[in-house]
Structure formats: C-alpha cells, structure tokens
Design an enzyme around this catalytic site. Structure first.
Site, PDB file in Angstrom:
ATOM      1  CG  LEU A 149      -1.549 -32.652   8.822  1.00  0.00           C
ATOM      2  CD1 LEU A 149      -2.453 -32.510   7.596  1.00  0.00           C
ATOM      3  CD2 LEU A 149      -2.311 -33.291   9.989  1.00  0.00           C
TER       4      LEU A 149
ATOM      5  CB  SER B  88      -2.921 -25.704  16.332  1.00  0.00           C
ATOM      6  OG  SER B  88      -1.948 -26.023  17.307  1.00  0.00           O
TER       7      SER B  88
ATOM      8  CD  GLU C 134       0.925 -36.871  16.460  1.00  0.00           C
ATOM      9  OE1 GLU C 134       0.051 -36.364  15.745  1.00  0.00           O
ATOM     10  OE2 GLU C 134       1.861 -37.536  16.007  1.00  0.00           O
TER      11      GLU C 134
END
Length: 391
Positions: free
Chosen positions: A138, A145, A370
């Site tokens: 990703l 972010s 994350e």
C-alpha cells in the site's frame, strides 16, 4: 524467560483472572515458543539485520498465521487469543510480531475479506501453514499517511491488467510468494494478487536501518507487471479495502507493544535485584522502585485497554476510533517504559545483552507504521468533534 520465582507476584491487578483457561493456554504456548526459538537468537538477528525466513513454517505450526481468520485452513481463534499471541511474540522482538501481522492481519486478511473463493482456496491454507509468504503493498515513496495520493496504476489491456508503480516499506516483500498490491484504476483503488515471480516485479530490502533490524522491509518496483483478470480482489473497492486490513493490523499492535514493554520492564527488574551499588541492590533505592512501579502500572493499564478492545472485537462491536485509541496510547506508553527500563540498566543497557534499547528502537517504527501518532490523534479528534482535520 519471563518468570521471576523469587520476587513478588508481577500480576499487579490480577489480570489472569480475566482470561479464560483457553486464553491462558494460548498465551503460555506462544510464550514457550518465543522462549525456545527466539530469545536465544534475537540479539544476533538484530545485530546482523537478519529475519529468519525458516521460522515461518514454525509459526504456522504454532497456529499464529492468520490466527483470527475463520476461513478453511485458518486457525479460527478469538481476537483476544490473537492479541495475547501478539503480545508474547513482540516480547521476543517487534520484527517477529510484525512478520506475523504482515502475513495474517494484512495479506491473509485482504484475501479473506476481499478475495474470491478460488483465491481463498489457493492461498489461505498455504499461508496459514507458513509454506507461502505474503506481503501487502500500500505505502509508496510519496504516499504514506495519505494513501489516497498513490500513483501506482493498474490499466486494462484486453482481459489482462498491467501494473506500474512503486511501493515502499513493504514488509516481507523480498521473501514473499504473493503480494497484495493496491493500485489506482479507472474504477478507483483496487487490490490485486501479484505472484512475486511475475516479470516486472522486484523487491529490494531497505538497508541500513536503525530500527526493526530483525525484520525485512522493502522497496518494490512494478514495471509493466501483467496479470490475468482473476488476479483482482473482487470484494475490494476504494480505500475502504486496504483500511479494513490496516485496522486488523492496528488491533494487533495494541497488544503487541505491551510485550516489548513487559520484556523491558522484567529485564530492568531482574537487573535491579541483582546489581549492587553502595552496598545494596538497586531495587532497594526509592528512585528505582518509583521507576519499576511506574512501568508496571503503565503496562497493567495498557493490558486492561487491550483486553477491553479484544472483548469488543470478539463481540463484533469494535469501532475504528477505538483501535486508534489503543494503538496511539499503548505504543507511546510502551516506548516510555522501554526507555525508562534502559535507565535502570545504566551503561549496560546500551548493549544487546539487554533488550530495552532494542525494543525502544523497534517501537519507533511501530509508532510510525499502521498510522502515525498524528493520524490516530486526528481519528480520535474527528470522533470527538465531528470535524475532520485531515484536509
């Protein structure tokens, strides 16, 4: 080892009584695995910047890969059991828990949540057993972010898809057999299963690193990677697809970081009981007892938070902002505990004979991936005010 038979009970708040017999058995089984297979080697792995790929089948036999998934071939355990396992794994090293998270909470979760029956049957049993390794693509060099700004694309060419772009900080990518890659299409962001032996796919470990050294994160290049139509994950449309997987990983972090904190605290406690200065053990000094007390209380409170979120998750009631609360606070608390534990060890605490500084260094990465502190702060802030401050 984490037992301290010659010291008072370490379960300050009697938290064991909040766990079922089955939950305690799962925790103890994973703890024993870490004690046998990880602790004797982790300092060398960290120093050599080495992740032991051969551990993946062992982790599969332990039943922690895709632990919380209920698809055929997956362990199908509870959220609380998975959390306890994450805590014990990260007590060994954040790199180990991260590998389990990348495999289970990200790659396997994406296939479980969004894949076709054929994709699930092909990949999930092999990944649960650790015979196949997955990664989750990703993040990009210029899209961390803000994944909505990703530039990786997938375009149709007849019935095929052709992927072009770059990903960064992709855990396990150079060891993986399959990559879950998120790309922009004419239909919005979609997910694709990319066999890593596909022409045009390349993964290069990021070196050198000052954190997560017993782990693998990579730059990934996708140069005209051609995939058949059935490589697309049919159930994922838009950024909600990867975000659903990220929440699974974030939940594991809520528990995992407490393992790093507990291991650091116990290292400091043991040292303080045996190290003598001014004709008495360090543990006999008021300042040392204050440090130990603050660390123990912080860990216990974090465990209560993690357990509450786990019970909510098992009840199907856990919300994303609640995960953000846990990831935000438990991670920063864990870093503080590790740093404080290092001070108890004095100069010896900067060596790899002791764990706190290794854990603290690793947690700087955990704090960032994350979702950074800032991102989770704004998630909670939006929940409190009803106003999005992201844009």
């Amino acid at each position: 080892m984490t037992d301290l038979p010659d010291t008072p009970d370490q379960d300050l708040l009697a938290l064991d009584g909040l766990l079922s017999q089955e939950e305690r058995a799962t925790r103890d089984r994973v703890r024993a695995f870490v004690d046998e297979h990880v602790r004797p080697h982790v300092a060398r792995w960290y120093e050599d910047a080495h992740f032991p790929r051969e551990l993946m089948p062992e982790l599969g036999r332990l039943g922690v890969l895709g632990m919380h998934l209920h698809d055929a071939g997956c362990p199908g355990r509870s959220a609380v059991e998975y959390g306890l396992a994450a805590l014990e794994l990260e007590a060994g090293d954040s790199g180990l828990r991260t590998a389990v998270s990348v495999q289970g909470s990200l790659a396997m979760s994406a296939i479980s949540k969004h894949g076709s029956d054929e994709q699930k049957a092909q990949w999930l049993p092999e990944m649960a057993a650790g015979r196949a390794v997955g990664c989750f693509g990703l993040t990009e060099p210029d899209a961390g972010s803000d994944p909505g700004s990703m530039t990786t694309t997938a375009r149709r060419d007849g019935t095929d898809w052709v992927l072009d772009g770059r990903k960064r900080w992709i855990g396990l990518a150079s060891l993986a057999d399959v990559a879950v890659v998120w790309a922009r299409t004419d239909e919005g962001v979609r997910g694709f299963l990319v066999p890593t032996d596909s022409p045009g796919f390349a993964a290069r470990p990021i070196v050198p690193k000052l954190s997560m050294r017993a782990s693998v994160q990579c730059d990934v290049d996708l140069a005209g990677v051609r995939l058949p139509a059935d490589a697309q994950l049919p159930g994922a449309r838009g950024l909600s697809g990867p975000f659903a997987c990220l929440n699974e990983a974030r939940y594991g972090i809520v528990w995992g970081v407490l393992g790093a904190a507990r291991d650091s605290y116990l290292d400091a406690l043991r040292w303080s009981l045996t190290r003598r200065q001014f004709d008495r053990p360090l543990a006999g000094f008021q300042l040392t007892q204050r440090k130990l007390t603050d660390m123990a209380v912080a860990i216990a409170k974090g465990q209560l938070l993690a357990l509450h979120l786990g019970r909510l998750k098992d009840a199907g009631a856990l919300e994303p902002h609640q995960i953000s609360v846990g990831k935000l606070d438990n991670t920063r608390v864990a870093i503080d505990v590790c740093r404080e534990a290092r001070t108890v060890l004095g100069g010896n605490g900067v060596t790899l004979e002791h764990s706190p500084l290794r854990h603290a260094s690793n947690l700087e990465s955990v704090r960032t991936y994350e979702g950074t502190d800032e991102v989770h702060t704004l998630v909670v802030g939006q929940r409190l005010t009803g106003i999005s401050a992201f844009r």
